[in-house]
Enzyme design. Structure first.
Site, PDB file in Angstrom:
ATOM      1  N   ASP A   1       0.815  -1.218   0.000  1.00  0.00           N
ATOM      2  CA  ASP A   1       0.000   0.000   0.000  1.00  0.00           C
ATOM      3  C   ASP A   1       0.850   1.270   0.000  1.00  0.00           C
ATOM      4  O   ASP A   1       0.405   2.335   0.416  1.00  0.00           O
ATOM      5  CB  ASP A   1      -0.995  -0.006   1.170  1.00  0.00           C
ATOM      6  CG  ASP A   1      -0.286  -0.155   2.502  1.00  0.00           C
ATOM      7  OD1 ASP A   1       0.957  -0.312   2.492  1.00  0.00           O
ATOM      8  OD2 ASP A   1      -0.974  -0.107   3.531  1.00  0.00           O
TER       9      ASP A   1
ATOM     10  N   ASP B   1      26.531  10.979 -12.520  1.00  0.00           N
ATOM     11  CA  ASP B   1      25.567  11.587 -13.439  1.00  0.00           C
ATOM     12  C   ASP B   1      24.309  11.837 -12.614  1.00  0.00           C
ATOM     13  O   ASP B   1      23.576  10.897 -12.291  1.00  0.00           O
ATOM     14  CB  ASP B   1      25.291  10.630 -14.605  1.00  0.00           C
ATOM     15  CG  ASP B   1      24.356  11.223 -15.659  1.00  0.00           C
ATOM     16  OD1 ASP B   1      23.695  12.242 -15.377  1.00  0.00           O
ATOM     17  OD2 ASP B   1      24.276  10.642 -16.760  1.00  0.00           O
TER      18      ASP B   1
ATOM     19  N   ASP C   1      20.945  18.089 -15.671  1.00  0.00           N
ATOM     20  CA  ASP C   1      21.563  16.803 -16.011  1.00  0.00           C
ATOM     21  C   ASP C   1      23.061  17.027 -16.152  1.00  0.00           C
ATOM     22  O   ASP C   1      23.523  17.535 -17.177  1.00  0.00           O
ATOM     23  CB  ASP C   1      20.921  16.306 -17.328  1.00  0.00           C
ATOM     24  CG  ASP C   1      21.385  14.925 -17.742  1.00  0.00           C
ATOM     25  OD1 ASP C   1      22.116  14.280 -16.982  1.00  0.00           O
ATOM     26  OD2 ASP C   1      20.989  14.500 -18.853  1.00  0.00           O
TER      27      ASP C   1
ATOM     28  N   HIS D   1      15.064  13.764 -20.786  1.00  0.00           N
ATOM     29  CA  HIS D   1      15.194  13.596 -22.241  1.00  0.00           C
ATOM     30  C   HIS D   1      13.957  14.288 -22.797  1.00  0.00           C
ATOM     31  O   HIS D   1      12.897  13.681 -22.928  1.00  0.00           O
ATOM     32  CB  HIS D   1      15.253  12.115 -22.626  1.00  0.00           C
ATOM     33  CG  HIS D   1      16.472  11.434 -22.072  1.00  0.00           C
ATOM     34  ND1 HIS D   1      16.566  10.085 -21.882  1.00  0.00           N
ATOM     35  CD2 HIS D   1      17.659  11.946 -21.651  1.00  0.00           C
ATOM     36  CE1 HIS D   1      17.765   9.788 -21.377  1.00  0.00           C
ATOM     37  NE2 HIS D   1      18.439  10.914 -21.224  1.00  0.00           N
TER      38      HIS D   1
ATOM     39  N   TYR E   1      34.020   4.567 -22.681  1.00  0.00           N
ATOM     40  CA  TYR E   1      33.769   3.475 -21.733  1.00  0.00           C
ATOM     41  C   TYR E   1      34.566   2.270 -22.201  1.00  0.00           C
ATOM     42  O   TYR E   1      34.246   1.688 -23.244  1.00  0.00           O
ATOM     43  CB  TYR E   1      32.271   3.155 -21.676  1.00  0.00           C
ATOM     44  CG  TYR E   1      31.440   4.433 -21.559  1.00  0.00           C
ATOM     45  CD1 TYR E   1      31.206   5.025 -20.321  1.00  0.00           C
ATOM     46  CD2 TYR E   1      30.967   5.077 -22.707  1.00  0.00           C
ATOM     47  CE1 TYR E   1      30.496   6.220 -20.224  1.00  0.00           C
ATOM     48  CE2 TYR E   1      30.262   6.275 -22.623  1.00  0.00           C
ATOM     49  CZ  TYR E   1      30.029   6.840 -21.378  1.00  0.00           C
ATOM     50  OH  TYR E   1      29.337   8.028 -21.299  1.00  0.00           O
TER      51      TYR E   1
ATOM     52  N   ARG F   1      32.603  10.250 -18.496  1.00  0.00           N
ATOM     53  CA  ARG F   1      31.645  11.092 -19.222  1.00  0.00           C
ATOM     54  C   ARG F   1      31.699  12.473 -18.596  1.00  0.00           C
ATOM     55  O   ARG F   1      31.892  12.600 -17.377  1.00  0.00           O
ATOM     56  CB  ARG F   1      30.227  10.509 -19.136  1.00  0.00           C
ATOM     57  CG  ARG F   1      29.181  11.364 -19.834  1.00  0.00           C
ATOM     58  CD  ARG F   1      27.849  10.632 -20.110  1.00  0.00           C
ATOM     59  NE  ARG F   1      27.126  10.237 -18.920  1.00  0.00           N
ATOM     60  CZ  ARG F   1      27.039   8.993 -18.461  1.00  0.00           C
ATOM     61  NH1 ARG F   1      27.655   7.997 -19.094  1.00  0.00           N
ATOM     62  NH2 ARG F   1      26.354   8.721 -17.372  1.00  0.00           N
TER      63      ARG F   1
HETATM   64  N1  GLY Z   1      21.237  11.019 -17.101  1.00  0.00           N
HETATM   65  C1  GLY Z   1      20.685  10.661 -18.331  1.00  0.00           C
HETATM   66  C2  GLY Z   1      21.447  11.215 -19.433  1.00  0.00           C
HETATM   67  O1  GLY Z   1      22.540  11.717 -19.243  1.00  0.00           O
HETATM   68  O2  GLY Z   1      21.006  11.250 -20.541  1.00  0.00           O
HETATM   69 MN    MN Z   2      21.986  13.530 -20.387  1.00  0.00          MN
HETATM   70 MN    MN Z   3      23.165  12.604 -17.476  1.00  0.00          MN
END
Ligand code: GLY
Ligand code: MN
Ligand code: MN
Length: 442
Positions: free
Chosen positions: A38, A258, A269, A359, A386, A404
């Protein structure tokens, strides 16, 4: 703040319906979803619905009927003292008109009975099939009924069109209020990233960093992270959507973070990658400098009038060249690029739109060609490399490295602005921060 948002929502509704004078729009809110037993997931409003209404309650339905009264109809959860004691306040039918500006508002349980009447003379219905099962079923009945009665009445629904074709083009170009929200999301996110850059220590766990990040987001007004925070150390950084976040941090490894805050429903982001110790190893540094060069060049390609594909193209130029010079790929940079060999180490694209959704909506390709940037668009620029830990053909010190670097970029009249530039990314800046914190901690 709310007045401004509601004013903007009214302007957006007007702009939307001006493009579809004979149709009607049906835009549902999100529903609360069960997490387990629940307990529910935290509610988050549907982005399209929020953009057009500023209304934050679940289950509601917005109907827009250009040229017919009432033009703006909201179906909402009715006031209910008992339900509100347990589940929180509701605006109710009265506030839906008085505060939120609907011309008419009804309780949700009247939807099945009123919708056929509201859509009676509609020919084109703007509705996104397949996202709301219950509403799909209601509409199916109406569409079938219209098919039956249309020959005699001479009117009725003949086509159902995705409202995104109009609405998402509007959402793609952010107005000044939206940019303010995105700056606030960036400020909260920057604070989180700065904290982990300073305070990360070997022996902490990935979740310790996740907690630090999300604490900083939350105390700056973020209701939640904009997406599941990724904290990947060592080879975990090579898993693109890594979410476990529970490994201990080991000196000598890198950690990739990230994570971004969501403020007023707008996303940030950011990705940064830095050493768990205070210095990069030579191989980590070489690979990091390569990704950074790719990102710098890609960001420079964000200009009004330039193609959406330009940052990705620039990033690929730099990465392919660099992968060959580091001996990670063989042959000429051109061949590596044309054959797509780089995909072994770089398997995602460089950019996506950013806004209410991480996105975000909006076409990337228009009439077969990459879309041109225009002021008010916001995108990420996020190249990475990577190197799988299992790749025996790669020199050992490179194996298991995941890097990244991601920033959020606003297209302006004269070029661009990096909304997230306050999180350092140059090697010297990162090492200075990591080194300074190691000293001050001892
Ligand atoms: N964190 C999702 C992206 O970087 O697209
Ligand atoms: Mn992104
Ligand atoms: Mn991202």
């Amino acid at each position: 703040m709310r007045e401004r948002l509601l004013q903007l929502a009214a302007e957006r509704r007007a702009r939307l319906v001006a493009q579809a004078s004979t149709g009607a729009f049906l835009i549902p809110a999100a529903h609360v979803r069960v997490r387990n037993a629940d307990s529910d997931y935290a509610f988050r409003q549907d982005s399209d619905f929020y953009y057009l209404t500023g209304f934050e309650e679940p289950d509601a339905v917005c109907v827009l009927r250009p040229g017919q009264e009432p033009r703006y109809v909201l179906f909402v959860r009715p006031k209910d003292r008992e339900a509100e004691i347990w589940g929180g306040r509701r605006a109710g039918v009265e506030q839906a008109t008085e505060t939120y500006g609907a011309d008419a508002a009804y309780a949700l349980d009247e939807l099945g009975q009123r919708l056929p009447e509201l859509l009676r003379d509609v020919d084109v219905l703007y509705y996104a099939w397949g996202r709301d099962e219950k509403l799909d079923r209601e509409l199916e009945k109406i569409v079938i009924e219209h098919r039956r009665t249309r020959p005699r009445r001479g009117r009725g629904i003949v086509s159902v069109v995705d409202p995104g074709t109009l609405l998402h083009e509007m959402r793609l170009v952010k107005d000044p209020y939206e940019i303010e929200c995105m700056r606030a999301a960036a400020a909260a996110s920057v604070a989180g990233h700065l904290r982990v850059l300073r305070e990360t220590r070997p022996g902490m766990h990935e979740y310790t960093l996740e907690a630090m990040l999300e604490y900083e987001f939350r105390v700056r007004g973020a209701r939640a992270p904009a997406y599941g925070s990724i904290v990947g150390s060592g080879a975990n950084a090579t898993i693109l959507h890594y979410r476990d976040n529970r490994a201990p941090l080991v000196e000598g490894e890198l950690v990739l973070i990230d994570a971004g805050a969501e403020v007023e429903l707008y996303a940030c982001d950011i990705t940064r990658t830095f050493p768990v110790a205070s210095r990069f190893t030579p191989e980590q540094r070489a690979l990091y400098e390569l990704v950074l060069a790719a990102q710098t060049q890609a960001i420079a390609a964000v200009q009004p009038g330039a193609a959406f594909s330009a940052p990705h193209d620039r990033a690929l130029d730099v990465l392919c060249e660099g992968l060959v010079s580091l001996g990670l790929l063989e042959g000429s940079a051109e061949r590596v690029r044309e054959a797509g060999d780089y995909r072994r180490f770089y398997m995602h694209r460089t950019s996506h739109w950013l806004g209410l959704d991480v996105h975000d909506v909006g076409l990337y390709t228009v009439e077969g060609a990459s879309r041109s940037f225009a002021p008010g668009m916001v995108l990420t620029v996020e190249p990475g490399l990577y190197i799988g830990a299992e790749l025996e053909e790669v020199a050992a010190p490179f194996r298991g490295l995941g890097i990244r670097i991601e920033d959020d970029v606003l297209v302006t009249e004269s070029g661009h602005e990096v909304l997230t530039h306050e999180v350092p990314k140059a090697v010297e800046e990162i090492e200075a921060l990591r080194g300074a914190s190691a000293v001050s901690a001892s």
